[in-house]
Every structure is written in C-alpha cells, then in structure tokens.
Enzyme design. Structure first.
Site, PDB file in Angstrom:
ATOM      1  N   ILE A 248       6.307  -4.321  -6.145  1.00  0.00           N
ATOM      2  CA  ILE A 248       6.597  -3.364  -7.203  1.00  0.00           C
ATOM      3  C   ILE A 248       7.195  -2.068  -6.662  1.00  0.00           C
ATOM      4  CG2 ILE A 248       4.827  -4.261  -8.742  1.00  0.00           C
ATOM      5  CD1 ILE A 248       3.005  -2.002  -7.881  1.00  0.00           C
ATOM      6  N   GLY A 251       9.101   1.594   0.292  1.00  0.00           N
ATOM      7  CA  GLY A 251       9.323   2.930   0.821  1.00  0.00           C
ATOM      8  C   GLY A 251       9.615   2.876   2.296  1.00  0.00           C
ATOM      9  N   LYS A 252       9.729   4.055   2.892  1.00  0.00           N
ATOM     10  CA  LYS A 252      10.070   4.125   4.308  1.00  0.00           C
ATOM     11  C   LYS A 252       8.905   3.741   5.200  1.00  0.00           C
ATOM     12  CE  LYS A 252       8.953   9.054   4.385  1.00  0.00           C
ATOM     13  NZ  LYS A 252       9.468  10.422   4.617  1.00  0.00           N
ATOM     14  N   GLU A 253       7.689   3.780   4.668  1.00  0.00           N
ATOM     15  CA  GLU A 253       6.528   3.480   5.499  1.00  0.00           C
ATOM     16  C   GLU A 253       5.746   2.265   5.051  1.00  0.00           C
ATOM     17  OE1 GLU A 253       3.247   6.255   3.200  1.00  0.00           O
ATOM     18  OE2 GLU A 253       3.924   6.814   5.204  1.00  0.00           O
ATOM     19  N   SER A 254       5.944   1.779   3.832  1.00  0.00           N
ATOM     20  CA  SER A 254       5.106   0.681   3.338  1.00  0.00           C
ATOM     21  C   SER A 254       5.805  -0.035   2.197  1.00  0.00           C
ATOM     22  CB  SER A 254       3.742   1.210   2.875  1.00  0.00           C
ATOM     23  OG  SER A 254       3.910   2.093   1.780  1.00  0.00           O
ATOM     24  N   VAL A 255       5.205  -1.171   1.833  1.00  0.00           N
ATOM     25  CA  VAL A 255       5.633  -1.957   0.680  1.00  0.00           C
ATOM     26  C   VAL A 255       4.399  -2.227  -0.171  1.00  0.00           C
ATOM     27  CG1 VAL A 255       6.664  -4.131  -0.094  1.00  0.00           C
ATOM     28  CG2 VAL A 255       7.520  -3.019   1.963  1.00  0.00           C
ATOM     29  N   VAL A 256       4.535  -2.081  -1.487  1.00  0.00           N
ATOM     30  CA  VAL A 256       3.404  -2.204  -2.407  1.00  0.00           C
ATOM     31  C   VAL A 256       3.581  -3.464  -3.243  1.00  0.00           C
ATOM     32  CG1 VAL A 256       2.088  -1.086  -4.246  1.00  0.00           C
ATOM     33  CG2 VAL A 256       3.168   0.303  -2.460  1.00  0.00           C
ATOM     34  N   ASP A 392       3.680  15.841   1.923  1.00  0.00           N
ATOM     35  CA  ASP A 392       4.869  15.153   1.394  1.00  0.00           C
ATOM     36  C   ASP A 392       4.837  15.163  -0.132  1.00  0.00           C
ATOM     37  OD1 ASP A 392       7.290  13.819   1.465  1.00  0.00           O
ATOM     38  OD2 ASP A 392       6.380  11.836   1.613  1.00  0.00           O
TER      39      ASP A 392
END
Length: 509
Positions: A248, A251-256, A392
């Site tokens: 859904i 991002g630059k640091e993770s995937v949800v 952030d």
C-alpha cells in the site's frame, strides 16, 4: 516280419508329406541290435525332411555353435550390450537437465558404431568421441610463424586463418551463451568481433553474479528477499496474520503491506494491520547513520559494518518511539509485533483503504485550522513529555483520519540530547509552518515562533535573521552535548515501559 505287408495306403494330408508310421514289433525284436541300428539310421536322416526349422539350422548364415569359444564370445557380446544399456541410463540420470553433460563413453564395452544390432534407431552423437556438430580444429601454424613459399606464404596473422580460429574459440564461452553449431559452414570471425563478444560474455557473467548476490542477500525495490519472505510466511503459519493482501505504500526506507490480523497470546491483533518491512539496502537514504549512531539509546549497539543488524536497530528504534507516543496519547499506529526488520502495526484506515496524507486531503478552513492546532499540540507533547524530536515531520508523514491528525514514520526520531536534535526540530517547524501558511491558515505561526512554542527555549527572534537564529541553536547544542558527556552516555536509558509489543527471539544470521 515283412515290412511291405504292414505298410498301408494312407490318405494324402493337406499339411504336406507325413513321415511313415513306425512298424509295430514284438519285445524280442526291440531288444535286438538290428532294430536299434535301423532306428538310429532313421534319426540321422531326419534333417533331410522339408522343415523350415531344419533349413535354418543347416543354413550358412547361422553362427557356428559347435565351438565353445564362439558360444562364449556371443554370450560376452550380449552381456556387453546389456551393460552399455544400463550405463546409458545411469549417464542420463546423472546429467539430468544440466547444460554441461558428462559422458560415460569411455566405460562402454561396445562402441555405438560397432553395435550395429542396437535396438535404437538413432545414435546419441553427444555420447561419441567424434561429434559431427563440433567444428573442425583450425589449421595450426608451425613454430616459424608461416607456411608456404614465395607468393603463397600464409602467416599466423592471416585474416581467414584468424577468423576460423576465433570461430573455434567460441566453444570456450560459458554454457549460457548460445553460439550455435555452424555445421557445414565455414564461419570466420574477425578479431574485433570476437573480442567484443568475449568482453560482453565476461560482463554478463559478472552482472549475473552481482544480481544473484543482491537478490539473495538484500531487500531492494519491493523489500521482499527470501529471508523476509520466510519471516512473513512464519507469521501467517503461526496465526498472527490471516493473510497478506499487498503493498500500500513505498518509501526510501521501507515498504508497507496490508494484512488481515489473526490472534496472539499476549494481546489481541486488530482485524486490519500493516507490515512495515525495512529495506536493508537504502541507496536513497545513505545518511541514515547520523540518526542512530549519535542517539545515546543505541550508540553502544551501533555497527556500521553490518547493515542487516543496523536495520534491525532501525526497526527497534521506531518500536520504542511509538511506545512513548502511545503512552502520551498521541494519535499514532500501535505496534503489535516486532520481528527482526519487520514491524506489525495497527492499520490507519478502513476497509483496506489507507487514510490519506495531509498533503492529499482537501479540508475547509475550519478543519485546516483545527489540524494546525492539533499538530502544534502533538509537537509540544512529543518534545516535552516523550522527550523526542520527529526529525522528519512534514505533510507527507501526517495522515488525516476520523477528523484527527495521525503521526507516522518515527523510525528516525531522536531525543533532544542528540548533537543535532535542535537543528532537526527547527527543520520540522519550518516544514509545518510553510505547509499551513500555503494552505491559508492565518493562525499559523512563523518558523521562529513555532520553534520557541515547542521547545520553550525563548530564543530572541530579533530581525528574524535565520543565520543568527541557527547560530544560537548550534551554541545550545554544543553546551548540551558537553553537559551530556559529563553526565555519561547513558543519560536517557530505554525504560521498560517503552518495550510495549512482544519481541520474538532473533537468531543471528
């Protein structure tokens, strides 16, 4: 007894001539030597009858079985053929679907060319020493470097000779390079073409090795490498999750990922949850070290040499930050489970539809005003009660759900004692003030007023010169850092109430 009188006229048989019936005789005649000799003579004359079997036995084509040596050789030949058939099956089983096959031809008793009575209609050319599809060896050049005399001299640099050599060298390429057979064709490759092909093959081999290494040992793009996939399968098999629906957000640091919750012994699992999978290769987020290596909560455990362990600290840090925020009743996701670099959290949304970001939602002036005051209150509580700075904060990390603003993405959040904590707070205030002023909120404070309202430092604004304001912030950070170093590194240890969700035992890779 007269045999002519005993013999009677027999009717003609449709099956051909029939041997005459043996005459009856008494026991005395049977015991006589004369009768025995007569019967022996009749048996010797039996092959002269018109019988196909007898003709076959007497034909010259049949092998001579009167010699024991010939019988032994025929039996040995049959045994060798059976052995070769069994060896062929073992060879096929050993090679399987491999592109590089190993031949057992040297161990065979009967060569395929010699075995003319083989039941196979076709010969397996790959199992023979002389492969007709293999290119002929190029003509070699003597040690002196040339052949021929006078005008017919051919050196080793001859274009035709070099072209044929280059064609033969293509057989040394990797098995995955399809070079063809070239049967019956006089192929010639120039040195330039051959060198280009050789360089391309080596580059492809190195690239393939790098891609395989990256695929097996890192989480890139969609963040699901084999190890991460195994962790997600275990969560489903253990009943913590019912199923995983899909991605859904990225991002630059993770995937949800969105998932349906199951059951957990320590606490109930919501019906809808999200899996936040942190990437182990953060090419877009290379300066993440500054958020964790100077955080006094994790400074002792930071290791720049092992990115997989660092990313676990990153996930653990967000879990502790969310626990502090939840205790202070700040609207944020609730952590359900933490496993290595995966966080299972409550879903902010309804019916598989995530809540929109504050930058994407359309609000009237009254709702936008309320949203500003909610953000101001959350920043004050986050700084003063939770002892955290978001670091952030922007309209991209705030959601609008059920008439409230929800804070997300706090993995980079730090404590004010961080060497750059006040600088990060000033950046958050700038993002918030700029967003609400662009949306037409007249009550929105300036960045300097918002900074003083959140931190209670009361830095004099004066002419609102940003350079002077930042100089005051840097001076405060320097004094704060010296004060913290005098008191010790563990000024703000992780308290037990920050642990929150259950931790599954981790095994080092």
């Amino acid at each position: 007894m007269d045999q002519a009188g005993v013999t009677a006229q027999t009717p003609k048989s449709p099956w051909g001539s029939v041997a005459p019936a043996a005459p009856s005789c008494s026991l005395t005649d049977v015991m006589s030597e004369q009768l025995a000799k007569q019967l022996d003579d009749e048996n010797n004359a039996f092959p002269t009858l018109t019988d196909p079997a007898a003709d076959l036995l007497l034909s010259d084509d049949a092998g001579d079985t009167t010699s024991d040596l010939m019988l032994a050789q025929m039996l040995q030949m049959q045994f060798d053929r059976e052995f070769d058939n069994q060896l062929r099956l073992e060879e096929k089983k050993f090679n399987g679907d491999s592109k590089v096959s190993i031949s057992f031809e040297n161990y065979r008793m009967v060569h395929p060319y010699e075995d003319s009575d083989s039941s196979e209609d076709e010969v397996d050319w790959q199992d023979t020493r002389h492969d007709p599809y293999k290119a002929d060896k190029p003509q070699t050049t003597p040690r002196r470097g040339f052949t021929g005399k006078g005008k017919n001299i051919t050196t080793k640099h001859d274009e035709v000779l070099c072209g044929r050599k280059n064609t033969a060298r293509m057989d040394n390429f990797a098995p995955e390079v399809h070079v063809g057979d070239g049967l019956g064709m006089d192929l010639k490759l120039s040195n330039q073409v051959f060198n280009s092909l050789k360089q391309h093959c080596h580059s492809e081999q190195r690239r393939s090795a790098r891609l395989h290494e990256k695929k097996e040992h890192s989480t890139a793009e969609q963040a699901v490498d084999p190890r991460t996939r195994l962790l997600m399968y275990k969560m489903v098999n253990s009943g913590v999750l019912e199923n995983i629906n899909g991605c859904i957000s990225t991002g630059k640091e993770s995937v949800v990922f969105h998932a349906n919750g199951g059951s957990l012994e320590e606490q109930p699992v919501p019906d809808e949850v999200v899996l936040k999978v942190f990437k182990t290769t953060l090419n877009e987020f290379k300066n993440r070290d500054r958020y964790i290596k100077d955080d006094y909560r994790f400074k002792e455990r930071f290791s720049k040499l092992n990115p997989r362990k660092v990313i676990r600290l990153w996930a653990e840090k967000e879990m502790h930050n969310l626990a502090r925020m939840k205790k202070a009743e700040i609207p944020c996701p609730e952590v359900v489970l933490y496993k290595k670099h995966i966080l299972v959290m409550s879903f902010i949304g309804k019916d598989h539809v995530p809540a929109p970001k504050l930058k994407d939602v359309t609000l009237n002036s009254e709702d936008m005003k309320n949203a500003f005051y909610q953000v101001l209150h959350m920043m004050q509580v986050l700084y003063q009660e939770c002892n955290l700075v978001h670091a952030d904060l922007s309209e991209y990390n705030m959601l609008w759900h059920e008439g409230k603003v929800w804070l997300i993405d706090v993995s980079q959040s730090i404590e004010p004692t961080h060497p750059h904590g006040l600088e990060f707070l000033f950046r958050d205030c700038r993002n918030v003030s700029t967003f609400f002023q662009k949306r037409g909120v007249s009550e929105a404070m300036s960045v300097y007023e918002l900074f003083n309202a959140v931190s209670n430092l009361n830095i004099p604004v004066g002419a609102e010169d940003e350079a002077e304001f930042m100089a005051e912030i840097v001076a405060l950070e320097k004094r704060n850092e010296d004060h913290v170093q005098k008191r010790g590194k563990k000024t703000f240890p992780i308290s037990s109430e920050d642990c929150g969700p259950p931790l599954e035992p981790d095994a080092d890779d």
